[in-house]
Design a protein around this motif. Sequence first.
Motif, PDB file in Angstrom:
ATOM      1  N   UNK A 229      -4.187   4.584  -6.722  1.00 53.48           N
ATOM      2  CA  UNK A 229      -3.593   3.379  -7.317  1.00 53.48           C
ATOM      3  C   UNK A 229      -3.854   2.157  -6.451  1.00 53.48           C
ATOM      4  N   UNK A 230      -3.880   2.354  -5.130  1.00 54.64           N
ATOM      5  CA  UNK A 230      -4.203   1.241  -4.236  1.00 54.64           C
ATOM      6  C   UNK A 230      -5.632   0.779  -4.484  1.00 54.64           C
ATOM      7  N   UNK A 231      -6.564   1.729  -4.574  1.00 50.13           N
ATOM      8  CA  UNK A 231      -7.949   1.376  -4.906  1.00 50.13           C
ATOM      9  C   UNK A 231      -8.026   0.677  -6.263  1.00 50.13           C
TER      10      UNK A 231
ATOM     11  N   UNK B 119       0.855  -1.181   0.000  1.00 54.92           N
ATOM     12  CA  UNK B 119       0.000   0.000   0.000  1.00 54.92           C
ATOM     13  C   UNK B 119       0.896   1.238   0.000  1.00 54.92           C
ATOM     14  N   UNK B 120       0.962   1.885  -1.135  1.00 53.68           N
ATOM     15  CA  UNK B 120       1.770   3.091  -1.305  1.00 53.68           C
ATOM     16  C   UNK B 120       0.805   4.230  -1.602  1.00 53.68           C
ATOM     17  N   UNK B 121       0.437   4.969  -0.583  1.00 53.35           N
ATOM     18  CA  UNK B 121      -0.577   6.005  -0.746  1.00 53.35           C
ATOM     19  C   UNK B 121       0.033   7.255  -1.364  1.00 53.35           C
ATOM     20  N   UNK B 122      -0.779   7.970  -2.121  1.00 55.85           N
ATOM     21  CA  UNK B 122      -0.286   9.188  -2.749  1.00 55.85           C
ATOM     22  C   UNK B 122      -1.352   9.861  -3.589  1.00 55.85           C
ATOM     23  N   UNK B 123      -1.121  11.119  -3.872  1.00 56.92           N
ATOM     24  CA  UNK B 123      -1.998  11.917  -4.710  1.00 56.92           C
ATOM     25  C   UNK B 123      -1.736  11.590  -6.178  1.00 56.92           C
ATOM     26  N   UNK B 124      -2.780  11.415  -6.958  1.00 55.08           N
ATOM     27  CA  UNK B 124      -2.607  11.007  -8.359  1.00 55.08           C
ATOM     28  C   UNK B 124      -1.710  11.984  -9.117  1.00 55.08           C
ATOM     29  N   UNK B 125      -1.895  13.265  -8.880  1.00 58.66           N
ATOM     30  CA  UNK B 125      -1.190  14.284  -9.661  1.00 58.66           C
ATOM     31  C   UNK B 125       0.306  14.307  -9.398  1.00 58.66           C
ATOM     32  N   UNK B 126       0.735  13.802  -8.235  1.00 57.14           N
ATOM     33  CA  UNK B 126       2.153  13.925  -7.873  1.00 57.14           C
ATOM     34  C   UNK B 126       2.856  12.605  -7.578  1.00 57.14           C
ATOM     35  N   UNK B 127       2.114  11.507  -7.403  1.00 56.30           N
ATOM     36  CA  UNK B 127       2.752  10.256  -6.996  1.00 56.30           C
ATOM     37  C   UNK B 127       3.656   9.695  -8.077  1.00 56.30           C
ATOM     38  N   UNK B 128       4.764   9.120  -7.666  1.00 55.52           N
ATOM     39  CA  UNK B 128       5.716   8.482  -8.578  1.00 55.52           C
ATOM     40  C   UNK B 128       5.030   7.294  -9.266  1.00 55.52           C
ATOM     41  N   UNK B 129       5.070   7.276 -10.578  1.00 59.72           N
ATOM     42  CA  UNK B 129       4.402   6.212 -11.338  1.00 59.72           C
ATOM     43  C   UNK B 129       4.991   4.839 -11.039  1.00 59.72           C
TER      44      UNK B 129
END
Length: 243
Positions: A147-149, A87-97
């Motif tokens: 991405x986790x969802x 589980x690597x949480x993050x904002x879609x606009x900024x998270x590392x792909x």
Amino acid sequence: MNTNNKLIVITGASSGFGLEIAKEFAKDGYPLLLLARRVEKMEALQLPHTICRKVDVSDKQEFEAAVREAEAEYGKTELIVNNAGVMLLGDIATQDAQEWKTMLDVNVMGVMNGMQIVMNDMKERQSGTIINVSSIAGVQPFGNHAAYCASKFGVTGLTRVARGEMSPYNVRVLSIMPGAVSTELLGHTSDQAIIDGYNDWKESVGAVNITASDVAKTIKYAYELPQSVSLREIIITDTKQDA
């Protein structure tokens, strides 16, 4: 070992749900194959009738080799618990792909690999159970969980399809969807602000009492029901978690 008990394969068995699932089944003498990247954590349990192997579930060849090794020792897999996940949480606009790819590789491809490795034997024997560990994030959205969802909605969907494919062969395909539970999973997230926010939310709703052991006992209960009984989907949360 109870000779009536057949092989159980558990992925992600070095911590959290997987470790507790292993301990629950070991109490009743089931032969186990425990798979994870940290083999020393599994070996430290010193469970009887248990094989521990370092495996990346997204590597199907490596994964299958370990399963076949255990089956040569204990017979065909009667239950696989596809539990390994990140589980690597993050904002879609900024998270590392790359974090997106890691989650999809482990959380989705790892589950599909595990299912395919055991499916044909189970169909032939007209027996067996596949339990995929999804998440409440596999049925509803949460902020910073995009991405986790996506990965866990994927597990929910592929489990439903597999259930349809396997039910004519008397093979159960179940999914369990835990809510917030204290495990190492959150520690994978690289953004400390998101970690702090998640923990603050969990404290605010009081969702801190449910344990990984509770989830493990639920999985064992679902498995030990008669083969004709399928608890298709189980959402399990702390009583105080309302979202």
